[in-house]
Design a protein around this motif. Structure first.
Motif, PDB file in Angstrom:
ATOM      1  N   ILE A   1       0.874  -1.176   0.000  1.00 14.75           N
ATOM      2  CA  ILE A   1       0.000   0.000   0.000  1.00 14.75           C
ATOM      3  C   ILE A   1       0.909   1.223   0.000  1.00 14.75           C
ATOM      4  O   ILE A   1       1.638   1.453   0.973  1.00 14.75           O
ATOM      5  CB  ILE A   1      -0.934   0.015   1.210  1.00 14.75           C
ATOM      6  N   PRO A   2       0.899   2.011  -1.071  1.00 11.39           N
ATOM      7  CA  PRO A   2       1.909   3.073  -1.214  1.00 11.39           C
ATOM      8  C   PRO A   2       1.562   4.325  -0.431  1.00 11.39           C
ATOM      9  O   PRO A   2       0.498   4.437   0.193  1.00 11.39           O
ATOM     10  CB  PRO A   2       1.864   3.355  -2.723  1.00 11.39           C
ATOM     11  N   GLY A   3       2.480   5.288  -0.496  1.00 10.30           N
ATOM     12  CA  GLY A   3       2.204   6.606   0.037  1.00 10.30           C
ATOM     13  C   GLY A   3       1.211   7.330  -0.852  1.00 10.30           C
ATOM     14  O   GLY A   3       0.933   6.932  -1.971  1.00 10.30           O
ATOM     15  N   GLY A   4       0.681   8.398  -0.331  1.00  7.97           N
ATOM     16  CA  GLY A   4      -0.320   9.188  -1.039  1.00  7.97           C
ATOM     17  C   GLY A   4      -1.102   9.977  -0.017  1.00  7.97           C
ATOM     18  O   GLY A   4      -0.536  10.542   0.915  1.00  7.97           O
ATOM     19  N   GLU A   5      -2.419  10.004  -0.151  1.00 10.50           N
ATOM     20  CA  GLU A   5      -3.280  10.708   0.793  1.00 10.50           C
ATOM     21  C   GLU A   5      -4.238   9.676   1.375  1.00 10.50           C
ATOM     22  O   GLU A   5      -5.053   9.099   0.666  1.00 10.50           O
ATOM     23  CB  GLU A   5      -4.034  11.821   0.080  1.00 10.50           C
TER      24      GLU A   5
ATOM     25  N   VAL B   1       1.458  -7.760   3.822  1.00 15.18           N
ATOM     26  CA  VAL B   1       1.198  -6.421   3.292  1.00 15.18           C
ATOM     27  C   VAL B   1       2.258  -5.476   3.855  1.00 15.18           C
ATOM     28  O   VAL B   1       2.609  -5.546   5.035  1.00 15.18           O
ATOM     29  CB  VAL B   1      -0.204  -5.913   3.669  1.00 15.18           C
ATOM     30  N   TYR B   2       2.750  -4.587   2.982  1.00 17.16           N
ATOM     31  CA  TYR B   2       3.700  -3.554   3.380  1.00 17.16           C
ATOM     32  C   TYR B   2       3.088  -2.194   3.062  1.00 17.16           C
ATOM     33  O   TYR B   2       2.713  -1.929   1.925  1.00 17.16           O
ATOM     34  CB  TYR B   2       5.025  -3.742   2.634  1.00 17.16           C
ATOM     35  N   GLY B   3       2.988  -1.338   4.059  1.00 16.62           N
ATOM     36  CA  GLY B   3       2.449  -0.003   3.859  1.00 16.62           C
ATOM     37  C   GLY B   3       3.484   1.068   4.116  1.00 16.62           C
ATOM     38  O   GLY B   3       4.191   1.030   5.139  1.00 16.62           O
ATOM     39  N   THR B   4       3.617   2.027   3.185  1.00 18.40           N
ATOM     40  CA  THR B   4       4.528   3.154   3.365  1.00 18.40           C
ATOM     41  C   THR B   4       3.722   4.437   3.519  1.00 18.40           C
ATOM     42  O   THR B   4       2.822   4.708   2.731  1.00 18.40           O
ATOM     43  CB  THR B   4       5.495   3.308   2.178  1.00 18.40           C
TER      44      THR B   4
ATOM     45  N   MET C   1       1.049   3.043   5.914  1.00 19.92           N
ATOM     46  CA  MET C   1       1.149   2.780   7.353  1.00 19.92           C
ATOM     47  C   MET C   1      -0.157   3.144   8.049  1.00 19.92           C
ATOM     48  O   MET C   1      -0.660   2.398   8.905  1.00 19.92           O
ATOM     49  CB  MET C   1       2.309   3.579   7.958  1.00 19.92           C
ATOM     50  N   ILE C   2      -0.722   4.289   7.680  1.00 18.23           N
ATOM     51  CA  ILE C   2      -1.997   4.721   8.259  1.00 18.23           C
ATOM     52  C   ILE C   2      -3.090   3.705   7.933  1.00 18.23           C
ATOM     53  O   ILE C   2      -3.907   3.346   8.790  1.00 18.23           O
ATOM     54  CB  ILE C   2      -2.374   6.121   7.741  1.00 18.23           C
ATOM     55  N   MET C   3      -3.097   3.213   6.709  1.00 19.83           N
ATOM     56  CA  MET C   3      -4.108   2.246   6.289  1.00 19.83           C
ATOM     57  C   MET C   3      -4.014   0.932   7.062  1.00 19.83           C
ATOM     58  O   MET C   3      -5.011   0.233   7.234  1.00 19.83           O
ATOM     59  CB  MET C   3      -3.983   1.982   4.786  1.00 19.83           C
TER      60      MET C   3
ATOM     61  N   LEU D   1       4.030  -5.203   7.544  1.00 16.77           N
ATOM     62  CA  LEU D   1       5.174  -4.308   7.691  1.00 16.77           C
ATOM     63  C   LEU D   1       4.719  -2.895   7.347  1.00 16.77           C
ATOM     64  O   LEU D   1       3.918  -2.706   6.414  1.00 16.77           O
ATOM     65  CB  LEU D   1       6.292  -4.747   6.742  1.00 16.77           C
ATOM     66  N   ALA D   2       5.212  -1.904   8.082  1.00 20.07           N
ATOM     67  CA  ALA D   2       4.838  -0.521   7.779  1.00 20.07           C
ATOM     68  C   ALA D   2       5.987   0.416   8.098  1.00 20.07           C
ATOM     69  O   ALA D   2       6.695   0.228   9.092  1.00 20.07           O
ATOM     70  CB  ALA D   2       3.593  -0.112   8.578  1.00 20.07           C
ATOM     71  N   THR D   3       6.169   1.428   7.241  1.00 22.78           N
ATOM     72  CA  THR D   3       7.161   2.473   7.478  1.00 22.78           C
ATOM     73  C   THR D   3       6.534   3.841   7.277  1.00 22.78           C
ATOM     74  O   THR D   3       5.668   4.026   6.415  1.00 22.78           O
ATOM     75  CB  THR D   3       8.384   2.339   6.543  1.00 22.78           C
TER      76      THR D   3
END
Length: 206
Positions: free
Chosen positions: A48-52, A79-82, A86-88, A179-181
């Motif tokens: 899950i990428p960065g964005g809004e 799942v990896y969120g940046t 991360m918020i998601m 995983l999240a950053t």
């Protein structure tokens, strides 16, 4: 799933999708964009990428992928969120919209835009536990980035940053296959975090 080249999707509703596709390919994954439930069903893992994050949440509901994604996460899909991702992945967010929904899965409280607005974005070396050549910091790009306010007992903190107030806040965490950053490693050319995630995907498949 091929243990050597897992199929990893990138949620392509909004945000820096192309950069993640490139980074995953460099980490020896078969990378493809995911917008709809049938595409989600064909991947072994997801980024899950960065964005809004509020826009991403609304689009996930509109495209019908929110509930299938929650089900896959509950079933153990990596799942990896940046950043917005991360918020998601947070079970609870601070400073979000009242109607904002998350996928959830990581027992953490995340504060949106914790490091400031767009003009307060910054880059900094981050010491990330568990990477090859761990002594060499990851180049962290923080853009309207969140931080983690608190975590549950099942969450492993992989990296933290100390704020000007002298408080350490986690900026990289893992819980099981999630995983999240806070930061964007896909923008740097250093693909060690993506390789870490792809290794996690291989281990989950085995």
């Amino acid at each position: 799933m091929s243990s050597s080249s897992p199929v990893v999707g990138v949620l392509a509703l909004q945000g820096d999708v192309r950069e993640h596709l490139v980074a995953l390919a460099e980490a020896d994954a078969l990378a493809r964009p995911v917008r709809r439930p049938e595409e989600l069903a064909e991947v072994d893992a997801l980024v899950i990428p960065g964005g809004e994050s509020t826009t991403m949440s609304k689009l996930a509901l509109l495209f019908g992928v929110m509930e299938p994604l929650r089900a896959r996460v509950a079933a153990g899909m990596p799942v990896y969120g940046t950043c917005a991702g991360m918020i998601m992945l947070a079970d609870k967010i601070l400073d979000g919209r009242d109607d904002q929904e998350t996928v959830g899965g990581i027992d953490m409280v995340v504060r949106r835009n914790a490091f400031g607005r767009q003009n307060e974005s910054f880059e900094l070396g981050v010491h990330f536990a568990g990477l090859p050549d761990e002594s060499r910091p990851v180049h962290g790009v923080f853009i309207r980035a969140p931080w983690v306010e608190s975590t549950g007992t099942g969450v492993e903190v992989l990296a933290s940053l100390r704020t000007e107030a002298g408080v350490d806040h986690p900026v990289a965490v893992r819980q099981g296959n999630l995983l999240a950053t806070s930061f964007h490693p896909e923008l740097t050319g250093d693909h060690r975090v993506h390789a870490y995630f792809v290794d996690l995907v291989r281990a989950a498949g085995n």
